[in-house]
Motif scaffolding. Structure first.
Motif, short mmCIF file in Angstrom:
data_model
loop_
_atom_site.label_atom_id
_atom_site.label_comp_id
_atom_site.label_asym_id
_atom_site.label_seq_id
_atom_site.Cartn_x
_atom_site.Cartn_y
_atom_site.Cartn_z
N PHE A 55 0.83 -1.20 0.00
CA PHE A 55 0.00 0.00 0.00
C PHE A 55 0.86 1.25 0.00
CE2 PHE A 55 -3.91 -2.30 1.28
CZ PHE A 55 -4.77 -1.70 0.38
N ALA A 56 1.93 1.25 0.77
CA ALA A 56 2.78 2.44 0.86
C ALA A 56 3.52 2.70 -0.44
CB ALA A 56 3.78 2.27 2.01
N GLN A 57 3.92 1.65 -1.15
CA GLN A 57 4.74 1.82 -2.34
C GLN A 57 3.95 1.85 -3.64
OE1 GLN A 57 7.94 2.58 -2.01
NE2 GLN A 57 7.49 2.51 0.16
N GLN A 58 2.94 0.99 -3.79
CA GLN A 58 2.24 0.90 -5.06
C GLN A 58 0.73 1.04 -4.93
OE1 GLN A 58 3.49 -2.88 -6.59
NE2 GLN A 58 5.31 -2.02 -7.52
N GLY A 59 0.16 0.46 -3.91
CA GLY A 59 -1.29 0.40 -3.77
C GLY A 59 -1.96 1.75 -3.79
N SER A 60 -1.39 2.71 -3.08
CA SER A 60 -2.02 4.03 -3.04
C SER A 60 -1.97 4.71 -4.41
CB SER A 60 -1.36 4.91 -1.98
OG SER A 60 0.01 5.07 -2.23
N ILE A 61 -0.93 4.45 -5.18
CA ILE A 61 -0.85 5.02 -6.53
C ILE A 61 -1.90 4.40 -7.43
CG2 ILE A 61 0.61 5.28 -8.58
CD1 ILE A 61 3.02 5.28 -6.60
N TYR A 62 -2.04 3.06 -7.36
CA TYR A 62 -3.06 2.39 -8.17
C TYR A 62 -4.45 2.88 -7.81
CZ TYR A 62 0.43 -1.06 -9.67
OH TYR A 62 1.51 -1.68 -10.20
N VAL A 63 -4.72 2.99 -6.52
CA VAL A 63 -6.03 3.47 -6.08
C VAL A 63 -6.27 4.90 -6.57
CG1 VAL A 63 -7.43 4.07 -4.05
CG2 VAL A 63 -6.19 1.90 -4.13
N PHE A 64 -5.25 5.75 -6.51
CA PHE A 64 -5.39 7.12 -6.97
C PHE A 64 -5.75 7.17 -8.46
CE2 PHE A 64 -3.47 11.12 -8.61
CZ PHE A 64 -4.33 12.00 -7.99
N VAL A 65 -5.09 6.37 -9.27
CA VAL A 65 -5.39 6.33 -10.71
C VAL A 65 -6.81 5.82 -10.95
CG1 VAL A 65 -4.75 5.26 -12.91
CG2 VAL A 65 -2.97 6.15 -11.41
N ILE A 66 -7.21 4.79 -10.21
CA ILE A 66 -8.58 4.28 -10.34
C ILE A 66 -9.59 5.36 -9.93
CG2 ILE A 66 -10.23 2.63 -9.35
CD1 ILE A 66 -7.81 0.65 -9.20
N LEU A 67 -9.29 6.09 -8.87
CA LEU A 67 -10.19 7.16 -8.42
C LEU A 67 -10.34 8.26 -9.47
CD1 LEU A 67 -9.29 7.53 -4.65
CD2 LEU A 67 -11.33 6.50 -5.64
N ILE A 68 -9.29 8.53 -10.23
CA ILE A 68 -9.37 9.51 -11.31
C ILE A 68 -10.39 9.07 -12.34
CG2 ILE A 68 -8.13 10.52 -13.27
CD1 ILE A 68 -5.63 10.55 -11.45
N PHE A 69 -10.32 7.79 -12.74
CA PHE A 69 -11.27 7.29 -13.73
C PHE A 69 -12.70 7.22 -13.18
CE2 PHE A 69 -7.27 5.76 -15.60
CZ PHE A 69 -7.43 6.28 -16.88
N VAL A 70 -12.84 6.89 -11.90
CA VAL A 70 -14.15 6.90 -11.27
C VAL A 70 -14.71 8.32 -11.27
CG1 VAL A 70 -15.36 6.60 -9.05
CG2 VAL A 70 -13.76 4.85 -9.86
N TYR A 71 -13.88 9.30 -10.95
CA TYR A 71 -14.32 10.70 -10.94
C TYR A 71 -14.76 11.15 -12.34
CZ TYR A 71 -14.32 15.74 -10.25
OH TYR A 71 -14.69 17.07 -10.20
N ILE A 72 -14.03 10.72 -13.35
CA ILE A 72 -14.39 11.07 -14.73
C ILE A 72 -15.78 10.52 -15.06
CG2 ILE A 72 -13.85 10.62 -17.16
CD1 ILE A 72 -10.86 10.71 -16.32
N ARG A 73 -16.01 9.25 -14.72
CA ARG A 73 -17.33 8.65 -14.99
C ARG A 73 -18.43 9.36 -14.23
NH1 ARG A 73 -18.37 2.42 -15.28
NH2 ARG A 73 -20.24 3.23 -16.26
N LEU A 74 -18.20 9.62 -12.94
CA LEU A 74 -19.21 10.29 -12.14
C LEU A 74 -19.52 11.68 -12.68
CD1 LEU A 74 -18.04 9.33 -8.53
CD2 LEU A 74 -20.12 8.55 -9.69
N MET A 75 -18.49 12.41 -13.09
CA MET A 75 -18.72 13.76 -13.60
C MET A 75 -19.42 13.74 -14.96
SD MET A 75 -18.05 15.74 -11.25
CE MET A 75 -18.39 17.21 -12.18
N ASN A 76 -19.11 12.77 -15.80
CA ASN A 76 -19.82 12.66 -17.07
C ASN A 76 -21.31 12.41 -16.84
OD1 ASN A 76 -17.65 13.17 -18.74
ND2 ASN A 76 -17.09 11.02 -18.93
#
Length: 86
Positions: A55-76
Motif C-alpha cells: 500500500f505504501a509503495q504501489q497500492g495508493s498510486i493504483y487506487v489514486f489512478v482508479i479514483l481519477i477514472f471513477v471521478y471522470i465517470r461520475l462527472m460525465n
C-alpha cells in the motif's frame, strides 16, 4: 432564485459530495493504510510482499489512478444529468 441557479447549486453540491467521498478513500488508502496501519497490514502477504509495504509503495498510486477514472465517470453522468455535457 431562478431554476438555472437552483440547478447550478445542486450540481456543485453533488460535485462536492463526490469529491469528499473520493478524497476520503484516497486518504484512507494512502495515509491510514500506508502509514498508520502499516505494521498490522504487514502481517498479510500479497504477491510475496507485505500488504502494508505494498500500500505504501504501489497500492495508493493504483487506487489514486482508479479514483481519477471513477471521478471522470461520475462527472460525465453528473454533466448529463444537469444538461451541461458537451
Amino acid at each position: 432564485m431562478t431554476e438555472k441557479q437552483k440547478n447550478a447549486t445542486a450540481y456543485w453540491k453533488e460535485n462536492l459530495k463526490y469529491l469528499a467521498i473520493l478524497l476520503s478513500i484516497w486518504f484512507l488508502v494512502s495515509y491510514v493504510f500506508g502509514i498508520l496501519l502499516v505494521d498490522q497490514l504487514n502481517t498479510i502477504k500479497m504477491g510475496g510482499f507485505k500488504l502494508g509495504f505494498w500500500f505504501a509503495q504501489q497500492g495508493s498510486i493504483y487506487v489514486f489512478v482508479i479514483l481519477i477514472f471513477v471521478y471522470i465517470r461520475l462527472m460525465n453522468k453528473l454533466d448529463k444529468k444537469y444538461g451541461v455535457d458537451e
